[in-house]
Design an enzyme around this catalytic site. Structure first.
Site, PDB file in Angstrom:
ATOM      1  N   HIS A 220       0.849  -1.208   0.000  1.00  0.00           N
ATOM      2  CA  HIS A 220       0.000   0.000   0.000  1.00  0.00           C
ATOM      3  C   HIS A 220       0.874   1.244   0.000  1.00  0.00           C
ATOM      4  O   HIS A 220       2.066   1.161   0.301  1.00  0.00           O
ATOM      5  CB  HIS A 220      -0.905   0.024   1.249  1.00  0.00           C
ATOM      6  N   ASP A 222       0.705   5.311   1.703  1.00  0.00           N
ATOM      7  CA  ASP A 222      -0.011   5.978   2.797  1.00  0.00           C
ATOM      8  C   ASP A 222      -0.783   7.186   2.256  1.00  0.00           C
ATOM      9  O   ASP A 222      -0.261   7.941   1.438  1.00  0.00           O
ATOM     10  CB  ASP A 222       0.978   6.423   3.884  1.00  0.00           C
ATOM     11  N   HIS A 276       4.726   0.017  -0.006  1.00  0.00           N
ATOM     12  CA  HIS A 276       5.466  -0.762   0.987  1.00  0.00           C
ATOM     13  C   HIS A 276       4.550  -1.828   1.556  1.00  0.00           C
ATOM     14  O   HIS A 276       3.322  -1.755   1.410  1.00  0.00           O
ATOM     15  CB  HIS A 276       6.049   0.148   2.070  1.00  0.00           C
ATOM     16  N   ARG A 286       6.026  -8.876  15.952  1.00  0.00           N
ATOM     17  CA  ARG A 286       6.713  -7.613  15.672  1.00  0.00           C
ATOM     18  C   ARG A 286       5.768  -6.468  16.013  1.00  0.00           C
ATOM     19  O   ARG A 286       4.558  -6.586  15.804  1.00  0.00           O
ATOM     20  CB  ARG A 286       7.089  -7.564  14.187  1.00  0.00           C
TER      21      ARG A 286
HETATM   22  O1  LIG Z   1       4.775  -1.859  10.378  1.00  0.00           O
HETATM   23  C1  LIG Z   1       5.396  -1.295   9.499  1.00  0.00           C
HETATM   24  O2  LIG Z   1       6.625  -1.376   9.387  1.00  0.00           O
HETATM   25  C2  LIG Z   1       4.685  -0.462   8.460  1.00  0.00           C
HETATM   26  C3  LIG Z   1       3.333   0.012   8.872  1.00  0.00           C
HETATM   27  C4  LIG Z   1       2.639   0.754   7.787  1.00  0.00           C
HETATM   28  O3  LIG Z   1       3.045   0.784   6.668  1.00  0.00           O
HETATM   29  C5  LIG Z   1       1.379   1.474   8.098  1.00  0.00           C
HETATM   30  O4  LIG Z   1       0.863   1.367   9.234  1.00  0.00           O
HETATM   31  O5  LIG Z   1       0.884   2.172   7.188  1.00  0.00           O
HETATM   32 FE   LIG Z   2       2.116   2.356   5.472  1.00  0.00          FE
END
Ligand SMILES: O=C(O)CCC(=O)C(=O)O
Ligand SMILES: [Fe+2]
Length: 342
Positions: A220, A222, A276, A286
């Site tokens: 996705h 952001d 990403h 994690r």
């Molecule tokens: O957890 C991560 O490393 C990325 C989280 C992410 O991309 C998001 O919350 O939009």
């Molecule tokens: Fe993100």
């Protein structure tokens, strides 16, 4: 039970495995989809690493640092920073609070609407989603207006408030540098992104028995101006660069910054909002925490460069379109929906 075996769940774990297997059964008659890792080559690379102490040094170093930030935002859409001014003990406290929160029983996280205002989310909520769009994660995604207005003095709220105010300052600093770099009034984004229009998202990715098949978070971009991410030492974040997935190695004490769709549109593609995703592993859960720099819903995003790549739109319209697409297609389309057809 053979293939049907489902690992025992901790009381705090959402039923991810069961849900995923049911989706798969309906969709493919039970066969496994193409491996997440094998779809496209993954390579481990260091993200540009920028020392923000240079911003507090002499004129020459300051300008050099600003150039590094702009270059990384243009070429990578992603970079990490050290000496960012957020005290290590505040990051540790946030992580402890985050862990306490996720250790609450799943049923409580799901049903207690007073727990961070019912901002809990797990798996993939869109009803028509397909197995390959399933996210192996849970999150609390909450508007900062809630943290600031709640008047709630629990330890999580007060730690979040401290974190949010520090991280907001940092986000504004990057926004100013990047705005100035494209010749605009550096205070512009500050006028549109108020302290309470931004979001904080706490993510947990439980360990996963099927890491080859499912992602922690689907690919996705952001939907914001920029994001500030704090991840733990486990690793799993990957970004799409030059036709490959690049694994971002965790760097102790660093924060990761990435450009969002709104900055890409407003800068007329100078800065890149890069796709990403998060991959999961069999051995370890994690945690990560993301701050999203968002404007008020009425804010108009319109590039000052003509002809502009994207048509003029409001943040409200953008969010609505994303929600509509997720409902219809199971995933976000994003900026391609707003291209200027000339
Ligand atoms: O957890 C991560 O490393 C990325 C989280 C992410 O991309 C998001 O919350 O939009
Ligand atoms: Fe993100």
């Amino acid at each position: 039970m053979g293939d049907q075996q489902v690992s025992p769940l901790a009381p705090y774990d959402p039923p991810l495995e069961e849900t995923y297997k049911n989706l798969l059964k309906n969709e493919l008659g039970g066969s496994s989809p193409m491996s997440v890792q094998e779809q496209i080559i993954v390579e481990a690379r260091e993200l540009p690493l920028i020392d923000l102490n240079k911003l507090r040094s002499g004129e020459k170093e300051r300008e050099e640092c600003k150039r590094e930030i702009a270059k990384a935002s243009e070429e990578w859409g992603f970079f990490q920073v050290l000496n960012h001014g957020i005290p290590r003990n505040l990051l540790v406290e946030m992580r402890e609070e985050q862990e306490k929160l996720f250790r609450k029983p799943f049923i409580e996280k799901l049903n207690d609407k007073n727990l961070l205002d019912g901002s809990y989310w797990w798996g993939t909520s869109s009803a028509n989603c397909l197995a390959h769009q399933f996210s192996w994660s849970e999150a609390f995604h909450l508007p900062l207006s809630h943290i600031y207005d709640s008047g709630c003095l629990t330890s999580i709220s007060s730690t979040m408030e401290q974190y949010a105010s520090k991280v907001s300052e940092l986000a504004q600093q990057f926004a100013e540098i990047l705005t100035e770099n494209i010749g605009q009034d550096p205070s512009y984004i500050k006028q549109m992104c108020l302290p309470n229009t931004c979001y904080l998202r706490m993510n947990r990715y439980p360990s996963c028995p099927l890491p080859q098949e499912v992602t922690g978070l689907m690919p996705h971009t952001d939907s914001d101006f920029l994001t500030i991410l704090h991840q733990d030492e486990i690793g799993g974040l990957q970004l799409f660069k030059d036709g490959k997935w690049v694994a971002v190695k965790p760097y102790d004490g660093a924060l990761i910054i990435n450009i969002g769709d709104l900055f890409q549109a407003w800068s007329n593609d100078v800065y890149k909002s890069v796709e990403h995703r998060v991959v999961v592993n069999k051995w370890s859960e994690r945690f990560s925490m993301a701050y999203f720099l968002c404007p008020t819903h009425d804010t108009i995003i319109e590039s000052f460069v003509k002809p502009s790549v994207y048509r003029r739109f409001s943040f409200r319209e953008y969010r609505q379109q994303v929600q509509e697409d997720v409902k219809k297609f199971g995933c976000k389309i994003g900026l391609p929906k707003f291209l200027n057809i000339i």
